[in-house]
Design a protein around this motif. Structure first.
Motif, PDB file in Angstrom:
ATOM      1  N   THR A 142     -83.305   0.394   0.373  1.00 32.40           N
ATOM      2  CA  THR A 142     -82.639  -0.184  -0.791  1.00 32.40           C
ATOM      3  C   THR A 142     -81.130  -0.134  -0.636  1.00 32.40           C
ATOM      4  O   THR A 142     -80.427  -1.099  -0.954  1.00 32.40           O
ATOM      5  N   LYS A 143     -80.639   0.982  -0.116  1.00 33.98           N
ATOM      6  CA  LYS A 143     -79.198   1.138   0.068  1.00 33.98           C
ATOM      7  C   LYS A 143     -78.659   0.103   1.050  1.00 33.98           C
ATOM      8  O   LYS A 143     -77.605  -0.508   0.814  1.00 33.98           O
ATOM      9  N   GLN A 144     -79.382  -0.118   2.152  1.00 31.73           N
ATOM     10  CA  GLN A 144     -78.961  -1.107   3.139  1.00 31.73           C
ATOM     11  C   GLN A 144     -79.013  -2.522   2.560  1.00 31.73           C
ATOM     12  O   GLN A 144     -78.124  -3.342   2.804  1.00 31.73           O
ATOM     13  N   SER A 145     -80.055  -2.787   1.794  1.00 32.25           N
ATOM     14  CA  SER A 145     -80.202  -4.111   1.183  1.00 32.25           C
ATOM     15  C   SER A 145     -79.063  -4.393   0.213  1.00 32.25           C
ATOM     16  O   SER A 145     -78.527  -5.505   0.170  1.00 32.25           O
ATOM     17  N   MET A 146     -78.675  -3.385  -0.553  1.00 31.41           N
ATOM     18  CA  MET A 146     -77.580  -3.564  -1.503  1.00 31.41           C
ATOM     19  C   MET A 146     -76.264  -3.822  -0.773  1.00 31.41           C
ATOM     20  O   MET A 146     -75.422  -4.582  -1.259  1.00 31.41           O
ATOM     21  N   ARG A 147     -76.096  -3.206   0.390  1.00 34.59           N
ATOM     22  CA  ARG A 147     -74.883  -3.460   1.174  1.00 34.59           C
ATOM     23  C   ARG A 147     -74.857  -4.897   1.691  1.00 34.59           C
ATOM     24  O   ARG A 147     -73.807  -5.528   1.745  1.00 34.59           O
ATOM     25  N   VAL A 148     -76.015  -5.400   2.087  1.00 33.99           N
ATOM     26  CA  VAL A 148     -76.100  -6.788   2.542  1.00 33.99           C
ATOM     27  C   VAL A 148     -75.725  -7.741   1.402  1.00 33.99           C
ATOM     28  O   VAL A 148     -75.107  -8.785   1.630  1.00 33.99           O
TER      29      VAL A 148
ATOM     30  N   ARG B  15     -85.608  -3.140   5.235  1.00 35.40           N
ATOM     31  CA  ARG B  15     -84.468  -2.239   5.162  1.00 35.40           C
ATOM     32  C   ARG B  15     -84.559  -1.370   3.909  1.00 35.40           C
ATOM     33  O   ARG B  15     -85.267  -1.702   2.973  1.00 35.40           O
TER      34      ARG B  15
ATOM     35  N   PHE C  77     -73.531  -7.259  -0.835  1.00 34.03           N
ATOM     36  CA  PHE C  77     -72.115  -7.196  -1.200  1.00 34.03           C
ATOM     37  C   PHE C  77     -71.341  -8.454  -0.804  1.00 34.03           C
ATOM     38  O   PHE C  77     -70.697  -9.092  -1.666  1.00 34.03           O
TER      39      PHE C  77
ATOM     40  N   TYR D 227     -73.174  -6.678 -10.156  1.00 33.24           N
ATOM     41  CA  TYR D 227     -73.570  -6.221  -8.815  1.00 33.24           C
ATOM     42  C   TYR D 227     -73.080  -4.799  -8.558  1.00 33.24           C
ATOM     43  O   TYR D 227     -73.828  -3.952  -8.055  1.00 33.24           O
ATOM     44  N   LEU D 228     -71.812  -4.509  -8.881  1.00 35.68           N
ATOM     45  CA  LEU D 228     -71.250  -3.189  -8.616  1.00 35.68           C
ATOM     46  C   LEU D 228     -71.981  -2.096  -9.403  1.00 35.68           C
ATOM     47  O   LEU D 228     -72.185  -0.978  -8.909  1.00 35.68           O
TER      48      LEU D 228
ATOM     49  N   LEU E  91     -75.161  -1.548  -7.560  1.00 36.23           N
ATOM     50  CA  LEU E  91     -74.880  -0.842  -6.315  1.00 36.23           C
ATOM     51  C   LEU E  91     -74.763   0.657  -6.546  1.00 36.23           C
ATOM     52  O   LEU E  91     -75.227   1.470  -5.732  1.00 36.23           O
TER      53      LEU E  91
END
Length: 298
Positions: free
Chosen positions: A205-211, A203, A213, A257-258, A261
């Motif tokens: 990077t953006k999708q991975s970071m959403r996972v 996935r 969350f 984390y934020l 993100l």
């Protein structure tokens, strides 16, 4: 001979197993404290077989990971992939350590034996051998092994259900993917080159970071809940301090984390470092507060 021993110890990834040993020791200290027991010999006996089991599991795992490590820049200079150590040394040496661990644990506690055995099986077979190269969710399947030493340490001295011990285990279980996937985002090209389907490889990077969350939120909630339940072992004012420590610790992890993100390219390794600091502080305070229970606990 000296270099071979050093290479073997390094091959077992001391930075990994020493951390896991600390969680096991924290479990021991917590159990002995709530039991008001000063079992020094038992303490060192259990710490010994946990350490041997962790070293053995890492050694066997390195044997299974050899084809991967040879392709990754981050790992290709380790003893096995570089050829400084024969694969058989890792397999048989690790197996001997595992057998020794299980024998020692069997003489101590059935439950401790169960958690050591299942933890080793999960890490070496379920994670390293079966799932690591087959699914992006491999680290979820291997997360149990990270919490097993803690339970092995705690249940070496008692067989009673304890909510704080379970919450400590869940903290490690939930923390593991947050920790590993943040590192995998940084080294996703390395994992891709070795055909390891870590989440950031499959996935963006953006999708991975959403996972990450909901995982980060869960980690915070379990951390705070651990502090809430742990406070019951102390009088009101000390209990409030205990709860406050874990509340602040959980908030600091969420903030890290934020920040990652918002700018993963620049801050992902800061998140990885933050997860290390978080789990270290978590268990240092577990040990410190546990040591206080016999003196100021209720």
């Amino acid at each position: 001979m000296g270099n071979s021993i050093v290479d073997f110890i390094i091959m077992t990834k001391p930075r990994v197993w020493v951390f896991l040993l600390i969680t096991g020791i924290a479990g021991e200290v917590f159990a002995l404290s709530i039991l008001r027991s000063l079992n020094v010999i038992g303490f060192f006996y259990v710490a010994l077989y946990i350490a041997l089991g962790l070293m053995g599991a890492e050694s066997v795992s390195n044997y299974f990971d050899l084809s991967i490590d040879r392709k990754m820049k981050r790992t290709m200079n380790r003893a096995l992939p570089s050829g400084r150590m024969k694969p058989g040394v890792a397999l048989y040496g690790g197996s001997i350590l595992i057998i020794a661990t299980l024998i020692l644990a069997a003489f101590r506690s059935l439950w401790s034996l169960v958690f050591m055995a299942t933890g080793i099986f999960d890490y070496t077979i379920i994670y390293s051998l079966i799932s690591k190269k087959r699914t992006s969710w491999n680290i979820i399947l291997g997360a149990y092994s990270g919490g097993a030493p803690l339970l092995a340490g705690f249940y070496a001295f008692t067989s009673s259900y304890n909510i704080v011990a379970i919450l400590m285990f869940l903290t490690i279980f939930i923390w593991t993917p947050l920790h590993i996937w943040s590192l995998s985002i940084k080294y996703k090209d390395d994992y891709a080159a070795a055909s390891v389907p870590m989440l950031p490889v499959r996935r963006t990077t953006k999708q991975s970071m959403r996972v990450l969350f909901p995982i980060a939120v869960l980690a915070v909630l379990v951390t705070v809940l651990t502090g809430y339940e742990f406070r019951d072992y102390f009088s009101s004012y000390v209990g409030i301090l205990v709860f406050a420590v874990y509340l602040l610790l959980g908030i600091s992890l969420l903030v890290s984390y934020l920040r990652a993100l918002a700018d993963p390219e620049r801050r992902i390794m800061k998140l990885f470092v933050s997860t290390n600091i978080f789990i270290g502080i978590f268990f240092v305070f577990i040990a410190i507060f546990s040591l206080l229970i016999p003196f100021i606990g209720v």
